[in-house]
Design an enzyme around this catalytic site. Structure first.
Site, mmCIF file in Angstrom:
data_model
loop_
_atom_site.group_PDB
_atom_site.id
_atom_site.type_symbol
_atom_site.label_atom_id
_atom_site.label_comp_id
_atom_site.label_asym_id
_atom_site.label_seq_id
_atom_site.Cartn_x
_atom_site.Cartn_y
_atom_site.Cartn_z
ATOM 1 N N ASN A 135 -43.354 66.664 34.240
ATOM 2 C CA ASN A 135 -44.551 66.039 35.487
ATOM 3 C C ASN A 135 -45.236 67.917 35.950
ATOM 4 O O ASN A 135 -46.383 67.534 36.329
ATOM 5 C CB ASN A 135 -43.648 65.998 36.566
ATOM 6 C CG ASN A 135 -42.351 66.984 37.372
ATOM 7 O OD1 ASN A 135 -42.257 67.576 36.235
ATOM 8 N ND2 ASN A 135 -42.482 66.397 38.255
ATOM 9 N N CYS B 239 -40.644 65.676 42.390
ATOM 10 C CA CYS B 239 -38.720 66.193 42.661
ATOM 11 C C CYS B 239 -38.815 66.124 44.552
ATOM 12 O O CYS B 239 -38.142 66.073 44.739
ATOM 13 C CB CYS B 239 -37.721 66.938 42.061
ATOM 14 S SG CYS B 239 -38.734 68.578 41.805
ATOM 15 N N GLU C 181 -35.748 78.675 42.597
ATOM 16 C CA GLU C 181 -37.351 79.266 42.563
ATOM 17 C C GLU C 181 -38.147 79.795 42.502
ATOM 18 O O GLU C 181 -38.536 79.349 44.185
ATOM 19 C CB GLU C 181 -37.022 78.674 40.981
ATOM 20 C CG GLU C 181 -36.162 77.829 39.552
ATOM 21 C CD GLU C 181 -37.272 77.440 39.637
ATOM 22 O OE1 GLU C 181 -36.279 77.132 37.446
ATOM 23 O OE2 GLU C 181 -37.918 76.200 39.033
ATOM 24 N N GLU D 249 -32.878 72.395 38.567
ATOM 25 C CA GLU D 249 -34.174 71.993 39.644
ATOM 26 C C GLU D 249 -33.590 70.335 39.133
ATOM 27 O O GLU D 249 -34.797 69.517 38.315
ATOM 28 C CB GLU D 249 -34.766 72.255 39.915
ATOM 29 C CG GLU D 249 -35.201 73.900 39.642
ATOM 30 C CD GLU D 249 -35.144 74.111 41.559
ATOM 31 O OE1 GLU D 249 -34.877 73.263 41.844
ATOM 32 O OE2 GLU D 249 -34.762 74.996 41.389
#
Ligand code: ADP
Length: 486
Positions: A160, A292, A466, A258
């Site tokens: 994505n 997400c 992150e 993640e």
């Protein structure tokens, strides 16, 4: 056309990247990369497996000692040159992202800037890996904490954000002195390979960054089984993340994950309507809903529900669906047929249980994997669409009465990545932000991700963070050194 423009750009690579060399798969097999907007084959790339992955690991392992022994300043300069080259090639990289991933070109350009910002940030952060000196509890001792690179990193990334998800991992890993084997998504390997080409041009040494693609589980298993790989960092589905976490147990790797979200977007009666509509639209429909942190449930308080639903549906109606390369397009196709079928099944489940379609609700007349931007009202918590991650352009509206009720609804999920609230009350902003079991909270903002802030989830949305100064921690090992008998 676009592909021939790319062929001349110097960044169009269609082979794997091991030890600074461009390689075919050892058995000569390939797989096709297709444009989701047209179905056209963009390129064939090698279908790699266990052997190539082993060689990539060896290459990373061999390079570890020289790369980690460079001064932080030298590593920083390599990363900075990589950043500069990514920015220089922004237009070509964006074109490549749109071609293989489908997002509108303006969003792809945004992704290049966003992805590059992580390389720039971690080029700077490379110089700030400070240890500690601890006051000793015994007079003739001195206590130190050193921060050292954890070792070879395996990075498995999704489609994505084909560039940014790699940059967020490889940037801090290289900054810390780790070396990396990347396995990009089989849907978007070309952007990853273009980034590797630019890393090579930037002077990042052969072996510090390797890329293999092809048979996901063979590559994944080889990375997991290796004792030389000390760290796994993954972005993708919760199901695969759990498998990789379990698979990391046999070699006790450090793991960052993640995973999926189920983001609530909460609109209170006291919200500014325009801000709420704009924020929810951005949080829901960016990348056609395929992020997400996309709003998965739009929870609207009773007093503003009708007004919000009308204004929001109007805004959604203005979205332009089409090939991301065309002027003015804001919604590209979904990544593949399976993604469309999932969205269709969620909409069907919701309407069969009493949800109303205010807008859309079907495949788009353009065919392929295009889906109409959709708004559903009267969505309930027993519907699949409010329980599972949609990853598509469908906005479910759910009414609520009180702040207490909506906090309970928002937290009633195993996911805990992003949440958004819209309110003009300062005290409510604090109360609700603190009560939400989520790793990121946007207050009156729908797009909040940046390289300078920590990104990551609670509960089953993942482990680790992150971006930001905290994004370095996942790639460092702490070592306590005690000097005695001084
Ligand atoms: P999504 O496609 O929804 O982003 P996935 O979790 O399927 O999520 O994919 C994310 C990444 O994980 C991709 O690079 C994919 O190839 C990889 N992947 C999928 N299955 C495995 C596996 N068994 N082992 C290692 N990697 C995998």
């Amino acid at each position: 056309g676009a592909v021939s423009q790319l062929s001349n750009s110097g960044i169009f690579r269609t082979q794997g990247f091991i030890a600074g060399k461009w390689l075919d798969s050892y058995d000569g097999t390939t797989f096709e990369v297709r444009n989701p907007a047209t179905g056209d084959v963009i390129a064939k790339v090698p279908s790699m497996g266990r052997k190539e992955t082993s060689d990539a690991i060896s290459s990373a392992y061999t390079t570890l000692s020289s790369w980690s022994k460079l001064t932080a300043n030298e590593r920083s300069k390599c990363l900075r040159r990589w950043y500069d080259l990514i920015i220089t090639h922004k237009e070509d990289l964006a074109l490549l992202i749109t071609l293989e991933q489908g997002k509108p070109l303006t969003e792809a350009q945004g992704e290049v800037s966003y992805g590059a910002s992580f390389i720039e940030f971690f080029a700077e952060e490379a110089k700030r890996v400070y240890g500690d000196i601890i006051p000793p509890p015994i007079a003739d001792r001195r206590l130190f904490v050193l921060k050292q690179p954890i070792g070879v990193v395996a990075a498995i990334t999704p489609w994505n954000f084909p560039l940014a998800m790699i940059a967020r991992k490889v940037g801090p890993a290289l900054a810390c002195g780790c070396t990396v084997v990347v396995k990009p998504s089989e849907f978007t390997p070309l952007t990853a390979l273009a980034a590797a080409e630019l890393a090579l041009q930037a002077g990042i040494p052969p072996g510090a960054l390797n890329m293999v693609m092809g048979k996901a589980s063979d590559i994944g298993d080889t990375l997991l089984e290796s004792t030389q790989v000390r760290k796994l960092t993954f972005t993708g589905s919760t199901a695969v993340g759990k498998k990789l976490m379990a698979g990391s147990a046999s070699t006790v790797k450090k793991v960052s994950l993640e995973l999926g979200g189920n983001a609530p977007c909460i609109v209170f009666d006291d919200a500014n309507l325009d801000v709420a509509v704009k924020g929810c639209l951005a949080a829901k429909f960016r990348n056609s809903g395929q992020t997400c942190v996309c709003a998965n449930r739009i929870l609207v308080q009773e007093g503003i529900y009708e007004k919000f639903a009308n204004a929001f549906a109007k805004a959604v109606q203005n979205l332009q669906v089409g090939n991301g390369l065309a002027e003015g397009i804001t919604q590209g196709p979904l990544i593949n047929e399976a993604a469309v079928q999932k969205v269709e099944s969620f909409v069907k489940d919701a309407t069969s249980k009493g949800a109303n379609v205010i807008l859309g609700g079907r495949r788009h007349s353009l065919g392929m994997t295009f889906y109409e931007p959709t708004v559903l009202s009267n969505v309930k918590s027993d519907m699949l669409i409010s329980r599972e991650e949609i990853f598509g352009p469908v906005a479910p509206l759910m009414p609520f009465k009180s702040e207490e009720e909506v906090i309970q609804m928002a937290n009633d999920t195993n996911a805990g990545l992003a949440a958004y609230i819209f309110t003009n009350s300062i005290s409510r902003s604090w109360r609700v932000s603190e009560a939400l079991e989520y790793g990121l909270v946007g207050v009156n903002e729908g797009i909040i991700s940046t390289e300078v802030a920590p990104f990551g989830g609670c509960k089953q949305s993942g482990l680790g963070r992150e971006g930001s100064k905290y994004g370095m921690d996942d790639y460092l090992e702490l070592k306590y050194v005690c000097m005695g008998n001084l």
